[in-house]
Design an enzyme around this catalytic site. Sequence first.
Site, PDB file in Angstrom:
ATOM      1  N   HIS A 285      18.779  14.079  66.742  1.00 49.79           N
ATOM      2  CA  HIS A 285      19.528  14.866  65.684  1.00 49.79           C
ATOM      3  C   HIS A 285      18.494  15.742  64.906  1.00 49.79           C
ATOM      4  O   HIS A 285      18.835  17.122  64.860  1.00 49.79           O
ATOM      5  CB  HIS A 285      20.112  14.037  64.230  1.00 49.79           C
ATOM      6  CG  HIS A 285      20.691  14.528  63.234  1.00 49.79           C
ATOM      7  ND1 HIS A 285      22.096  14.752  62.849  1.00 49.79           N
ATOM      8  CD2 HIS A 285      20.177  15.344  62.145  1.00 49.79           C
ATOM      9  CE1 HIS A 285      22.192  15.518  61.881  1.00 49.79           C
ATOM     10  NE2 HIS A 285      21.062  15.778  61.516  1.00 49.79           N
ATOM     11  N   GLU A 286      17.452  15.324  64.576  1.00 45.57           N
ATOM     12  CA  GLU A 286      16.484  16.359  63.875  1.00 45.57           C
ATOM     13  C   GLU A 286      15.817  17.103  65.193  1.00 45.57           C
ATOM     14  O   GLU A 286      15.320  18.550  64.697  1.00 45.57           O
ATOM     15  CB  GLU A 286      15.017  15.545  63.151  1.00 45.57           C
ATOM     16  CG  GLU A 286      15.613  14.680  62.375  1.00 45.57           C
ATOM     17  CD  GLU A 286      16.542  15.299  61.147  1.00 45.57           C
ATOM     18  OE1 GLU A 286      16.393  16.372  61.084  1.00 45.57           O
ATOM     19  OE2 GLU A 286      17.207  14.776  60.377  1.00 45.57           O
ATOM     20  N   HIS A 289      18.046  20.350  65.086  1.00 42.79           N
ATOM     21  CA  HIS A 289      17.555  21.350  63.913  1.00 42.79           C
ATOM     22  C   HIS A 289      16.302  22.053  64.438  1.00 42.79           C
ATOM     23  O   HIS A 289      16.427  23.277  64.354  1.00 42.79           O
ATOM     24  CB  HIS A 289      17.265  20.488  62.744  1.00 42.79           C
ATOM     25  CG  HIS A 289      18.366  20.158  62.128  1.00 42.79           C
ATOM     26  ND1 HIS A 289      19.432  20.890  61.360  1.00 42.79           N
ATOM     27  CD2 HIS A 289      18.922  18.727  61.302  1.00 42.79           C
ATOM     28  CE1 HIS A 289      20.263  20.214  60.844  1.00 42.79           C
ATOM     29  NE2 HIS A 289      20.080  18.737  60.838  1.00 42.79           N
ATOM     30  N   GLU A 315      23.595  22.466  61.128  1.00 41.27           N
ATOM     31  CA  GLU A 315      24.318  21.088  61.440  1.00 41.27           C
ATOM     32  C   GLU A 315      25.143  20.959  62.729  1.00 41.27           C
ATOM     33  O   GLU A 315      24.999  19.953  63.521  1.00 41.27           O
ATOM     34  CB  GLU A 315      25.321  20.507  60.267  1.00 41.27           C
ATOM     35  CG  GLU A 315      24.482  20.017  59.013  1.00 41.27           C
ATOM     36  CD  GLU A 315      23.309  19.013  59.142  1.00 41.27           C
ATOM     37  OE1 GLU A 315      23.444  18.230  59.975  1.00 41.27           O
ATOM     38  OE2 GLU A 315      22.414  19.021  58.210  1.00 41.27           O
TER      39      GLU A 315
END
Length: 529
Positions: A285-286, A289, A315
Amino acid sequence: MIHHQSTSGGLIALPWYILIMSTDAYATLCEQYEQIANIQHAQSVLSWDQQVTMPEGGTPARTAQLSALSTVAHNALTDDIIADALETLRANSDSLSSDEKATVREIRRKHERAAAVPESLVAEMSETASEALSVWESAKANNDFNAFAPYLQRHVELNREYAEYIDPTRDAYAVLLEEFEPCLPLDHVESVLREIREALIPMIDAIRASDTTLATDAFTRQGTYSSANQEALCRDVLTTLGYPWERGRLDTAPHPFSMGTSFDARVTTRFDETDPLGSLFSTIHEFGHATYTLGLSDDAYATPLGEDRDLSVHESQSRLWENHVGRSRAFWNVLLPQINTHFPKTDALSVNEAYEAANQVYKDNLIRVNADELTYHLHVLIRYEIERALIAGDIDVAEVPAIWDDKYEEYLGIRPETDAEGCLQDIHWSHGNIGYFPTYSLGSAMAAQLYAAAEESIVELDSKVAAGSFDEIRRWLQTNVHQHGARYETDKLITQATGSSFTADAFISYVSEKYGSLYDLDQEFRVGN
């Protein structure tokens, strides 16, 4: 004379002195904004340090440092030099290129919001956030909401005051949402949230009533997983996905996050020795980003064209990598052998078992960051409803734990036993970030729309993922999303990338097909209803 196209299609002549005036004003504006951007990037590094490496006793000094930088940035953004340059450019906008107009638009929006708010309020908001962070960490560790409540109360009051200064005639929550998603009006946001809720609640009910048995304990039955080996696995996965270590790093934090610039985008995760998937998906997930941040234009650094298009789009990138890539069956052909290397006790697992375990819909998960793709949005909805009611004055801060617990029981059929696993679990309110949570669901919907477009554009994308080849999907995202920075407003960016305006349709179709197949649901859940 220099000629430019008029709005009616003809050519208009711009006097030389207007062009010189506009050029000078634009250069001045960009010079001033570069200083502001660098101050804000320095703030983010200090914030990263506070959450990752700063010793516990450093809070008082860090609070003063962050407050000082917030004040300097605010003063620079509201300075007459910027105001005068913007006024000159307003009168001479025909002389600007499309990129220059986008730059001016973004700086003007930030300037006008900042100019409406007194410096003293900006400083107090920064100080409160810095002080609240360590209090929140302690309150969560000690299950002590009462210790954090005064800070949450102050954040609510300060956010109301902030919204009042910006526009006293509008819904305060709509004003606060614009800090994180400035381009989508609240009614558009609420329509997307409503469509997601109306699609997911009956789907989740059908899944819970399903007789289908998945390999939900494929990983948990294997015992514990050391944090050191989990970290090594996460590093290997980041390398496989294409994370450039010369511009990033992996660390741990109480609440995983990513921050940085196109030159330095860092990621964090956290480890639970009973659940290796938690750190794995948090890291992916990170990574999403960070990949967005690193995909911004180096040449446009410290300008709006080198900055992200705010949090909904941000997001979308994290959720795309976490869910559409990371949780896909194709990716598990790559991921499972890596897990086997670091945890040989998983050698007997099949790709299908691992895929099912990674995509199960939980019946008893209380923690948003550990939630599955479907119930995740009910977690988000609960937070959105509570903070909206707090800002409206419909509920008091003291009521938050009980209301939180009641909503979890109503929406998810589970009830937290402690505030640590209830209303204290997220870091956002300690930062004073009210209006942030909707961007998680908005980003998930955008991710589905973007990934569907990528699948149409990239030949056999699924096969490339299964082979561990991610160059094409990274290039597609960089070309269609990252490189534009804040050049386009949200809906235009999504429309240009996908051919359609932003809606929840692609997300609903995606989850309907995926989970309809996984749980053998009736046909109504296998199409975008």
